[in-house]
Every structure is written in C-alpha cells, then in structure tokens.
Design a protein around this motif. Sequence first.
Motif, PDB file in Angstrom:
ATOM      1  N   ARG A  42       0.789  -1.222   0.000  1.00  0.00           N
ATOM      2  CA  ARG A  42       0.000   0.000   0.000  1.00  0.00           C
ATOM      3  C   ARG A  42       0.824   1.276   0.000  1.00  0.00           C
ATOM      4  NH1 ARG A  42      -4.062  -2.676   4.386  1.00  0.00           N
ATOM      5  NH2 ARG A  42      -5.139  -4.045   2.916  1.00  0.00           N
ATOM      6  N   TRP A  47      -4.792   1.152   5.921  1.00  0.00           N
ATOM      7  CA  TRP A  47      -6.205   0.856   6.234  1.00  0.00           C
ATOM      8  C   TRP A  47      -6.331   0.926   7.744  1.00  0.00           C
ATOM      9  CZ3 TRP A  47      -9.227  -4.248   4.749  1.00  0.00           C
ATOM     10  CH2 TRP A  47     -10.548  -4.123   5.242  1.00  0.00           C
ATOM     11  N   ASP A  48      -7.052   1.968   8.219  1.00  0.00           N
ATOM     12  CA  ASP A  48      -7.273   2.038   9.662  1.00  0.00           C
ATOM     13  C   ASP A  48      -8.750   2.307   9.915  1.00  0.00           C
ATOM     14  OD1 ASP A  48      -5.758   5.329   9.621  1.00  0.00           O
ATOM     15  OD2 ASP A  48      -7.810   4.703   9.174  1.00  0.00           O
ATOM     16  N   GLU A  49      -9.100   2.622  11.166  1.00  0.00           N
ATOM     17  CA  GLU A  49     -10.508   2.732  11.507  1.00  0.00           C
ATOM     18  C   GLU A  49     -11.184   3.942  10.867  1.00  0.00           C
ATOM     19  OE1 GLU A  49      -8.214   1.490  13.669  1.00  0.00           O
ATOM     20  OE2 GLU A  49      -7.377   3.524  13.712  1.00  0.00           O
ATOM     21  N   HIS A  94      -5.428  -5.238  -1.686  1.00  0.00           N
ATOM     22  CA  HIS A  94      -5.697  -6.339  -0.763  1.00  0.00           C
ATOM     23  C   HIS A  94      -5.162  -7.657  -1.319  1.00  0.00           C
ATOM     24  CE1 HIS A  94      -7.683  -9.014   2.087  1.00  0.00           C
ATOM     25  NE2 HIS A  94      -7.656  -7.985   2.898  1.00  0.00           N
ATOM     26  N   TYR A 162     -15.054  -8.581   3.079  1.00  0.00           N
ATOM     27  CA  TYR A 162     -15.227  -8.206   4.491  1.00  0.00           C
ATOM     28  C   TYR A 162     -16.707  -7.989   4.814  1.00  0.00           C
ATOM     29  CZ  TYR A 162     -10.253  -7.621   5.215  1.00  0.00           C
ATOM     30  OH  TYR A 162      -8.902  -7.857   5.354  1.00  0.00           O
ATOM     31  N   HIS A 198     -11.322 -14.660   3.373  1.00  0.00           N
ATOM     32  CA  HIS A 198     -10.216 -13.697   3.335  1.00  0.00           C
ATOM     33  C   HIS A 198      -9.115 -14.032   2.331  1.00  0.00           C
ATOM     34  CE1 HIS A 198      -6.753 -11.398   5.101  1.00  0.00           C
ATOM     35  NE2 HIS A 198      -7.715 -10.490   5.147  1.00  0.00           N
ATOM     36  N   ARG A 214     -11.735 -16.309   7.763  1.00  0.00           N
ATOM     37  CA  ARG A 214     -10.883 -15.621   8.747  1.00  0.00           C
ATOM     38  C   ARG A 214     -11.417 -15.636  10.164  1.00  0.00           C
ATOM     39  NH1 ARG A 214      -8.714  -9.347   8.081  1.00  0.00           N
ATOM     40  NH2 ARG A 214      -9.014  -8.764  10.260  1.00  0.00           N
ATOM     41  N   PHE A 243      -5.884 -16.126   8.606  1.00  0.00           N
ATOM     42  CA  PHE A 243      -5.831 -15.058   7.602  1.00  0.00           C
ATOM     43  C   PHE A 243      -5.639 -15.552   6.170  1.00  0.00           C
ATOM     44  CE2 PHE A 243      -5.756 -10.641   9.178  1.00  0.00           C
ATOM     45  CZ  PHE A 243      -5.980 -10.895  10.525  1.00  0.00           C
ATOM     46  N   MET A 293       0.641  -8.758  11.897  1.00  0.00           N
ATOM     47  CA  MET A 293      -0.599  -9.182  11.252  1.00  0.00           C
ATOM     48  C   MET A 293      -0.201  -9.868   9.938  1.00  0.00           C
ATOM     49  SD  MET A 293      -4.054  -7.216  10.002  1.00  0.00           S
ATOM     50  CE  MET A 293      -5.079  -7.172  11.451  1.00  0.00           C
ATOM     51  N   HIS A 295      -0.558 -11.487   6.735  1.00  0.00           N
ATOM     52  CA  HIS A 295      -1.781 -11.242   5.973  1.00  0.00           C
ATOM     53  C   HIS A 295      -1.905 -12.137   4.747  1.00  0.00           C
ATOM     54  CE1 HIS A 295      -4.786  -8.745   3.791  1.00  0.00           C
ATOM     55  NE2 HIS A 295      -5.211  -8.560   5.013  1.00  0.00           N
ATOM     56  N   VAL A 310       0.748  -6.915   7.083  1.00  0.00           N
ATOM     57  CA  VAL A 310       0.252  -5.545   6.874  1.00  0.00           C
ATOM     58  C   VAL A 310       0.700  -4.597   7.972  1.00  0.00           C
ATOM     59  CG1 VAL A 310      -1.809  -5.883   5.457  1.00  0.00           C
ATOM     60  CG2 VAL A 310      -1.959  -6.198   7.914  1.00  0.00           C
TER      61      VAL A 310
END
Length: 329
Positions: A42, A47-49, A94, A162, A198, A214, A243, A293, A295, A310
């Motif tokens: 990336r 990618w966060d909240e 992704h 997702y 996933h 996942r 994952f 993580m 992935h 990630v």
Amino acid sequence: EKEHKGDFHIEEAMEWPVLDLKLGQVSGLALDPEDNLVVFHRGDRVWDENSFDSKFVYQQRGLGPIEQNTILVLNPSNAKLLHSTGKSLFYLPHGLSVDKNGNYWVTDVALHQVFKLGANDKEPLLILGVALQPGSDKNHFCQPTDVAVDPITGSIYVSDGYCNSRIIQFSPNGLYVMQWGEETSPGRSRPGQFCIPHSLALIPDLSQLCVADRENARIQCFRLETGEFTREIKHTAFGRELFAVSYVPGGLLFAVNGMPYPGEAESVQGFVMNFSTGEIIDTFMPLRKSFEMPHDIVASEDGRVFVGDVHAKAVWKFVSAEKMEHRSV
Ligand SMILES: O=C(N[C@@H](O)C(=O)O)c1ccccc1
C-alpha cells in the motif's frame, strides 16, 4: 543402532534482507510463472478505523490513488527489485494472484473492485465491480479480499469479502456464472457459512477451492464446478483468526493465523499441513522482527515460503530444512 527420522521443518532464510525492504502495508503475495516473488503493498496508504464509514464507503478518496508502484516483482533469492507496476491505480490494495500467463489479478477493498493487469500493461485488461460502490449483486462487491484463476478452465473466483460472505465464479471473460456462501449464523458456523472469506487457494489437481474463513478461524474447501462443500480444516492452534492459505502441488497446505486476543494461548504463526489428512506437520515464526498481522502466504514447490505482514510492513522468507533427528534405539 541409530534410527534416522526425517522431519519436515521450515525456518527463516537468514540471507533474505527482511530489514532492508522498504515496503508499505503488505497485503498480498504471489509467485509468478518464473517463481519470482510478487508483492502487493500500500505504499504510504494505510487501512485504519477512519478508512470507511458505516456503509463501507471509502472515506479517503480525496487522497487520490496511491502514487507509488504497488506491485513489486522481487528476485526470490535476494529480494532485488526486478520490475514494478501498479502506480496511480489503487486506493487500498488487498488480494493478489498471478495466473499461468503472468497476468496479475488483484482486489482493492476501497474501490470494491477486482482487476486483471497484464504484466507490462498500464491499462487493466479487465475490471469487475463498480468503483467505490459497495454492494452485493452480480456486479458489486463489498471489500473483496482475494481472486484466483483456474489454470485449466480460466474460471475466475472472487472471495467477497469483508462485508459480504460469498465466493463468486466468473467466466474467463468476466461474466457472472454463480456464487455460494452465506453469513455465519449467530452461535455456530455451519459448512458454507463465512465470517470474512479472506484468502483463496485453488487446487487444480483436485478441482477444489479452499478459503481462509478468517473470523471462523478455519479453512473450508469446495468443489470448483459446483461450489459444493467438501471439507473443513480447523485446529485450536489457529486461535481466533485464520488469515491466509496457500497450496503447493504435491499436497502441502500453508496458512497463517492472527495475533492472539489478550490472555489467549495460541501464538501468531505459520502452519504447514498435510492437505489430505488436514494434520499440522510443522509450525514456524520469524527470528528477525515478529509477526504482527501476517496477511498473506505463498509457497513454492521447491520449499520456499513467503509471508507478508500488513502491520509489520515486512515480507519474510522461510525455507524447508530437512532436519534429521538422530535417535538411538
Ligand atoms: O482487518 C483489517 N485490516 C487488514 O485485514 C488489512 O487488510 O489491512 C482492519 C480491521 C479494522 C480496521 C482497520 C483494518
């Protein structure tokens, strides 16, 4: 008399420059037809909240697409950059797979789309889904996670995603054929139910597609032609999340799980399984840095295994070392 017991064992390849790779969040790994390592990352995007609203609409399109090349082709022995592409196309890379003709197939969870890219082309050869529009019909995905192409039939399989719980089959030229899967019912997960499908591992010699389910921390496998459930592989050692999954012709299945929840015992690690029995024959984790993580995972027939992370923004290489156990009898 000494008894030799050959053991399958893999360990981190220390010649791989894991600390020198300048990568962003690594979301996808694949091997191309020349067995070069292909990395989907990336760049400076994360990618966060804050990335999505409650309707799974990407919130950072004002940033524009990632300017760096998001697809890197590395020499599998020394990680030297051989080729790179995929700039100004993607928002949140992704999944990644490479077909037998060397085309790159990727998913973008922000665009909610699947792309087919020629190895040297700038313009995508095929795009599925509608840019930035989440949905759940024949031409709308919701954060699609992976894509796999059957080398025999050319059929395209998409794990969606997702915010959907299905696997969709498209014809080689991208026409919707069929889908299967449903969301996991509260309380227990039945065969064919998903909680974030996933990662995909296509097994052409057995005509099966295996899915890393996942949040159900399990692998489910299905018949390619019909989507009929064939089997589940699940171990307590997987913990809460599984994952990614990768199959190597010859019958080995590789997987990575997620970080343990506070207080839980199962550590984050890689698994080597015998596909036909489902049994774990080895587990592994890095010596340098740590899995945060993990992935995606990809394995080659000559025993090389790569894991992309990630959160650690790293790719590790592992090699199978014949560990001869010497036991006196
Ligand atoms: O799972 C998440 N991300 C990874 O899978 C990934 O692909 O980055 C995630 C979950 C909640 C918030 C933000 C990210």
